[in-house]
Scaffold this motif. Structure first.
Motif, PDB file in Angstrom:
ATOM      1  N   MET A   1       0.853  -1.188   0.000  1.00 18.48           N
ATOM      2  CA  MET A   1       0.000   0.000   0.000  1.00 18.48           C
ATOM      3  C   MET A   1       0.886   1.234   0.000  1.00 18.48           C
ATOM      4  N   ALA A   2       0.385   2.302  -0.575  1.00 25.98           N
ATOM      5  CA  ALA A   2       1.037   3.588  -0.363  1.00 25.98           C
ATOM      6  C   ALA A   2       0.907   3.928   1.115  1.00 25.98           C
ATOM      7  N   ASP A   3       1.865   4.676   1.636  1.00 25.44           N
ATOM      8  CA  ASP A   3       1.908   4.967   3.070  1.00 25.44           C
ATOM      9  C   ASP A   3       0.576   5.559   3.556  1.00 25.44           C
ATOM     10  N   PRO A   4      -0.149   4.849   4.440  1.00 23.42           N
ATOM     11  CA  PRO A   4      -1.459   5.338   4.901  1.00 23.42           C
ATOM     12  C   PRO A   4      -1.381   6.616   5.725  1.00 23.42           C
ATOM     13  N   ASP A   5      -0.211   6.940   6.241  1.00 24.98           N
ATOM     14  CA  ASP A   5      -0.091   8.119   7.094  1.00 24.98           C
ATOM     15  C   ASP A   5       0.057   9.416   6.300  1.00 24.98           C
ATOM     16  N   SER A   6       0.351   9.304   4.990  1.00 25.76           N
ATOM     17  CA  SER A   6       0.593  10.540   4.245  1.00 25.76           C
ATOM     18  C   SER A   6       0.097  10.539   2.811  1.00 25.76           C
ATOM     19  N   VAL A   7       0.029   9.378   2.182  1.00 26.33           N
ATOM     20  CA  VAL A   7      -0.303   9.319   0.753  1.00 26.33           C
ATOM     21  C   VAL A   7      -1.796   9.019   0.572  1.00 26.33           C
ATOM     22  N   PRO A   8      -2.472   9.763  -0.295  1.00 23.41           N
ATOM     23  CA  PRO A   8      -3.919   9.573  -0.466  1.00 23.41           C
ATOM     24  C   PRO A   8      -4.345   8.133  -0.729  1.00 23.41           C
ATOM     25  N   ALA A   9      -3.656   7.427  -1.632  1.00 29.51           N
ATOM     26  CA  ALA A   9      -4.060   6.053  -1.947  1.00 29.51           C
ATOM     27  C   ALA A   9      -3.989   5.170  -0.707  1.00 29.51           C
ATOM     28  N   GLY A  10      -2.978   5.392   0.123  1.00 25.81           N
ATOM     29  CA  GLY A  10      -2.853   4.622   1.349  1.00 25.81           C
ATOM     30  C   GLY A  10      -3.950   4.958   2.346  1.00 25.81           C
ATOM     31  N   ARG A  11      -4.303   6.232   2.431  1.00 25.65           N
ATOM     32  CA  ARG A  11      -5.383   6.628   3.351  1.00 25.65           C
ATOM     33  C   ARG A  11      -6.718   6.032   2.905  1.00 25.65           C
ATOM     34  N   TYR A  12      -6.980   6.092   1.606  1.00 20.89           N
ATOM     35  CA  TYR A  12      -8.225   5.486   1.108  1.00 20.89           C
ATOM     36  C   TYR A  12      -8.251   3.994   1.456  1.00 20.89           C
ATOM     37  N   GLY A  13      -7.108   3.311   1.252  1.00 17.54           N
ATOM     38  CA  GLY A  13      -7.041   1.878   1.511  1.00 17.54           C
ATOM     39  C   GLY A  13      -7.263   1.554   2.977  1.00 17.54           C
ATOM     40  N   ARG A  14      -6.597   2.291   3.867  1.00 19.78           N
ATOM     41  CA  ARG A  14      -6.783   2.052   5.302  1.00 19.78           C
ATOM     42  C   ARG A  14      -8.224   2.321   5.715  1.00 19.78           C
ATOM     43  N   ASP A  15      -8.803   3.428   5.207  1.00 23.79           N
ATOM     44  CA  ASP A  15     -10.188   3.754   5.547  1.00 23.79           C
ATOM     45  C   ASP A  15     -11.136   2.648   5.111  1.00 23.79           C
ATOM     46  N   ALA A  16     -10.894   2.091   3.913  1.00 23.05           N
ATOM     47  CA  ALA A  16     -11.759   1.032   3.397  1.00 23.05           C
ATOM     48  C   ALA A  16     -11.644  -0.224   4.252  1.00 23.05           C
ATOM     49  N   LEU A  17     -10.415  -0.582   4.621  1.00 24.87           N
ATOM     50  CA  LEU A  17     -10.222  -1.782   5.439  1.00 24.87           C
ATOM     51  C   LEU A  17     -10.789  -1.590   6.839  1.00 24.87           C
ATOM     52  N   GLN A  18     -10.667  -0.396   7.385  1.00 22.16           N
ATOM     53  CA  GLN A  18     -11.270  -0.121   8.692  1.00 22.16           C
ATOM     54  C   GLN A  18     -12.792  -0.186   8.602  1.00 22.16           C
ATOM     55  N   HIS A  19     -13.347   0.375   7.561  1.00 12.34           N
ATOM     56  CA  HIS A  19     -14.798   0.373   7.363  1.00 12.34           C
ATOM     57  C   HIS A  19     -15.324  -1.064   7.274  1.00 12.34           C
ATOM     58  N   LEU A  20     -14.526  -1.943   6.659  1.00 15.76           N
ATOM     59  CA  LEU A  20     -14.949  -3.328   6.471  1.00 15.76           C
ATOM     60  C   LEU A  20     -14.513  -4.226   7.635  1.00 15.76           C
ATOM     61  N   GLY A  21     -13.837  -3.632   8.627  1.00 18.12           N
ATOM     62  CA  GLY A  21     -13.499  -4.356   9.843  1.00 18.12           C
ATOM     63  C   GLY A  21     -12.346  -5.334   9.724  1.00 18.12           C
ATOM     64  N   VAL A  22     -11.431  -5.142   8.785  1.00 20.66           N
ATOM     65  CA  VAL A  22     -10.321  -6.091   8.624  1.00 20.66           C
ATOM     66  C   VAL A  22      -8.952  -5.432   8.791  1.00 20.66           C
ATOM     67  N   TRP A  23      -8.910  -4.140   9.060  1.00 24.22           N
ATOM     68  CA  TRP A  23      -7.616  -3.455   9.174  1.00 24.22           C
ATOM     69  C   TRP A  23      -6.749  -4.042  10.287  1.00 24.22           C
ATOM     70  N   ASP A  24      -7.324  -4.283  11.427  1.00 20.76           N
ATOM     71  CA  ASP A  24      -6.550  -4.801  12.556  1.00 20.76           C
ATOM     72  C   ASP A  24      -5.935  -6.168  12.251  1.00 20.76           C
ATOM     73  N   GLN A  25      -6.565  -6.935  11.383  1.00 23.01           N
ATOM     74  CA  GLN A  25      -6.058  -8.269  11.037  1.00 23.01           C
ATOM     75  C   GLN A  25      -4.833  -8.208  10.127  1.00 23.01           C
ATOM     76  N   VAL A  26      -4.696  -7.138   9.330  1.00 22.41           N
ATOM     77  CA  VAL A  26      -3.636  -7.098   8.310  1.00 22.41           C
ATOM     78  C   VAL A  26      -2.652  -5.940   8.501  1.00 22.41           C
ATOM     79  N   SER A  27      -2.900  -5.042   9.445  1.00 22.90           N
ATOM     80  CA  SER A  27      -2.064  -3.842   9.564  1.00 22.90           C
ATOM     81  C   SER A  27      -0.591  -4.178   9.807  1.00 22.90           C
ATOM     82  N   GLY A  28      -0.322  -5.314  10.500  1.00 21.60           N
ATOM     83  CA  GLY A  28       1.058  -5.708  10.753  1.00 21.60           C
ATOM     84  C   GLY A  28       1.765  -6.265   9.542  1.00 21.60           C
ATOM     85  N   GLN A  29       1.028  -6.510   8.468  1.00 20.58           N
ATOM     86  CA  GLN A  29       1.619  -7.067   7.241  1.00 20.58           C
ATOM     87  C   GLN A  29       1.731  -6.026   6.127  1.00 20.58           C
TER      88      GLN A  29
END
Length: 266
Positions: free
Chosen positions: A150-178
């Motif tokens: 992923m593009a860096d979720p802390d600064s890059v738009p594509a990464g932020r969109y991706g993190r937001d989507a995974l959080q919305h779908l409830g799977v971010w915590d499962q994959v954030s370490g990878q």
């Protein structure tokens, strides 16, 4: 002897008249027109193919070909805030354009929401995996211990969109370490294309640009903020070609180009 002297005086008179006429013509002649300077455009990395094609189309109209520099929107915005020279900025989200607007660095009336995009999951072109991003979907199992590019979720738009989507779908915590954090969305795409990560989250337009990957899942539009690309002229720009090229990017001709590369251009 007298004849030679007379001849010499005549030659000098002719030369004097000739030089005088030449000087007069030089003074009266209009100055040569300076070549128009190409505008410098800073554009989000995901726009690479589309903006290159638009710049080439503009050049075919007889204009100097715009110089387009591609990078993460965050990096480009910081470059502008640091005093970097540029004429136009095209971001991959509204936040970085807002940052420049608050700093008084863009011409407000030139700001336009130009394009829209979609967020997808990509895997290797030869794979058969299919994912349906939905609440609790099996992304961690699909990764199999590998990295999620992923593009860096802390600064890059594509990464932020991706993190937001995974959080919305409830799977971010499962994959954030990878998560393999890339400097921009094209770098994330490259990790999957080169086999360094089994899956990645990118824009659909990026997936279309890379033959070594395939789309394995499309995120619901409601799972993240709208992916839009605002365009604006920078207040420091003095190049008349910049405004002319900005207007071209809003034209129906340019929108056909953007649609060809997978963007939604209303």
């Amino acid at each position: 002897m007298g004849t030679d002297h007379t001849l010499t005086r005549r030659i000098w008179r002719c030369l004097t008249v000739a030089f005088g006429l030449l000087a007069a013509l030089t003074i009266l002649a209009p100055p040569a027109l300076a070549e128009p300077k190409p505008p410098l455009v800073l554009a989000a990395a995901s726009l690479q193919e589309a903006m290159t094609a638009a710049a080439e189309a503009w050049a075919r109209r007889g204009h100097p070909r715009p110089v387009v520099s591609f990078a993460a929107s965050s990096a480009l915005a910081r470059q502008i805030m640091g005093g970097g020279d540029a004429d136009l900025f095209m971001s991959a989200d509204e936040d970085w354009m807002d940052t420049l607007a608050k700093a008084g660095l863009i011409v407000p009336e030139t700001r336009t929401r130009l394009l829209f995009g979609a967020l997808v999951i990509v895997g290797p072109a030869g794979g058969r995996l299919h994912l349906r991003p939905a609440p609790g979907f099996a992304l961690a199992r699909a990764l199999g211990g590998g990295k999620l590019a992923m593009a860096d979720p802390d600064s890059v738009p594509a990464g932020r969109y991706g993190r937001d989507a995974l959080q919305h779908l409830g799977v971010w915590d499962q994959v954030s370490g990878q998560v393999a954090r890339a400097e921009n969305v094209r770098a994330a795409l490259g990790l999957v294309a080169h086999g360094a990560a089994p899956l990645g989250i990118v824009y659909a337009t990026d997936a279309f640009a890379e033959q070594r990957v395939r789309i394995v899942g499309v995120f619901p539009a409601a799972s993240h903020a709208p992916i839009d690309y605002p365009l604006a002229r920078l207040k420091s720009s003095t190049n008349p070609e910049a405004e002319a090229f900005r207007r071209f990017l809003l034209s129906s001709e340019a929108k056909v180009i953007f649609r060809r590369y997978g963007f939604v251009a209303p």
